[in-house]
Scaffold this active site. Structure first.
Site, PDB file in Angstrom:
ATOM      1  N   ARG A 120       0.758  -1.182   0.043  1.00  0.00           N
ATOM      2  CA  ARG A 120       0.071  -0.206   0.117  1.00  0.00           C
ATOM      3  C   ARG A 120       0.909   1.343  -0.168  1.00  0.00           C
ATOM      4  O   ARG A 120       1.709   1.375   0.668  1.00  0.00           O
ATOM      5  CB  ARG A 120      -0.926  -0.121   1.203  1.00  0.00           C
ATOM      6  CG  ARG A 120      -1.937   1.032   1.182  1.00  0.00           C
ATOM      7  CD  ARG A 120      -2.643   1.126   2.385  1.00  0.00           C
ATOM      8  NE  ARG A 120      -4.057   1.658   2.570  1.00  0.00           N
ATOM      9  CZ  ARG A 120      -4.691   2.221   3.544  1.00  0.00           C
ATOM     10  NH1 ARG A 120      -3.935   2.220   4.851  1.00  0.00           N
ATOM     11  NH2 ARG A 120      -5.715   2.955   3.656  1.00  0.00           N
ATOM     12  N   ASP A 244     -13.731  -1.487   6.815  1.00  0.00           N
ATOM     13  CA  ASP A 244     -12.705  -0.495   7.514  1.00  0.00           C
ATOM     14  C   ASP A 244     -12.509  -0.662   8.648  1.00  0.00           C
ATOM     15  O   ASP A 244     -11.949   0.265   9.547  1.00  0.00           O
ATOM     16  CB  ASP A 244     -12.998   0.848   6.823  1.00  0.00           C
ATOM     17  CG  ASP A 244     -12.019   1.841   7.292  1.00  0.00           C
ATOM     18  OD1 ASP A 244     -10.851   1.588   7.132  1.00  0.00           O
ATOM     19  OD2 ASP A 244     -12.434   2.928   7.732  1.00  0.00           O
TER      20      ASP A 244
END
Ligand code: 0GY
Length: 289
Positions: A120, A244
């Protein structure tokens, strides 16, 4: 920064929507436990512990089968907590790492063996000190076979990032659609710019996620549903979904994860779309081998 934050709902409701068999929560995190996996000295928030047991209990409560655990910025480039959670999942979790761009091939291979399938790049200034594009491109060019890059940015830097995004030589997954202003509606300028990005390459995926972060109108997040459903309909093979959890940094209104799951049929109304969003697409990215 001294006080530890609890950023998740203490008693999420049971969703009305039942995810299909094999459904993947493809964007979630673990925090610590701190005694075993200390947070990075560069962390911009200090969360309470939210370890694998809590994540897997939530997975079962919400009716999901698997998780993709994304290394959270509070753990910096030490992926031990995420790897530990993957190892404890009995094959039901894979991950996305955050790495020092100077990482060598042997360390990347170890991350692959530990269940990582991507890295990421985070461009949010409130979360990371710097994002060196040249170094990011270099490491993206020598990832293990089958890996992709997950990118987190906000809509106001999309145009500036375009040359960088164009140059990444592996598939991309964009967190939270690059955070468009959903109050502009499905045809607003920020959604249009994001669609232009998707049109520029066939291997860009996105997460139609985080209504709690993107829709200031609040739960049940009607503006989010209105703006995002057409995107999922138009790009059914390029989206993956996640809770999330444990919602890094959220402090004021903590989203009810059951309500987040109930957003799924509003943005993906047919069983076919739901299967692609929750099963086929994440399986292709994370469980191809
Ligand atoms: C998210 C969003 C956030 C945080 C992180 O790694 C992180 O700390 O990703 C955020 O604060 O917007 O997707 O988890």
């Amino acid at each position: 920064m001294s006080e530890r934050i609890t950023s998740w709902h203490s008693a999420p409701s049971k969703p009305r929507f039942t995810p299909p068999p094999g459904a993947v929560d493809a964007h979630c995190h673990v925090f610590g436990p701190m005694a075993q996996f200390p947070f990075s000295p560069k962390a911009k928030y200090l969360p309470e512990d939210a370890g694998p047991d809590m994540l897997f209990a939530l997975r079962d409560h919400l009716g999901f089968s698997k998780n993709v655990i994304v290394q959270a910025s509070c753990h910096g480039t030490d992926n031990s907590a995420t790897l530990d959670a993957i190892a404890k999942s009995n094959g039901k979790a894979r991950g996305v790492a955050v790495v020092d761009p100077d990482i060598d091939e042997a360390e990347l291979a170890l991350l692959h063996d530990g269940g990582m399938r991507g890295i990421r790049f985070n461009f949010l200034k409130r979360l990371v000190d710097n994002a060196p594009k040249d170094k990011f491109l270099e490491v993206a060019s020598r990832l293990p076979a089958g890996w992709h890059v997950v990118i987190y940015f906000e809509a106001d830097i999309l145009e500036e990032l375009r040359p960088f995004l164009d140059a990444i030589p592996v598939p991309l997954v964009i967190d939270h659609m690059g955070r468009p202003d959903v109050s502009q509606g499905p045809d607003g300028p920020e959604m249009k710019a994001f669609r232009a990005l998707l049109e520029s390459r066939p291997d860009i995926h996105f997460k139609p996620t985080c209504p709690d972060r993107l829709d200031a109108s609040g739960d049940p997040w009607d503006r989010f549903a209105e703006a995002v459903a057409p995107l999922v309909a138009d790009y059914p093979d390029r989206c993956i979904w996640g809770t999330d959890w444990p919602h890094p940094n959220q402090q004021n209104v903590l989203p009810d994860d059951g309500h987040l799951v109930d957003m799924i049929p509003r943005i993906a109304p047919s069983e076919e779309l739901q299967r692609k969003l929750l099963v086929d697409n994440p399986d292709r990215l994370y469980w191809a081998d």
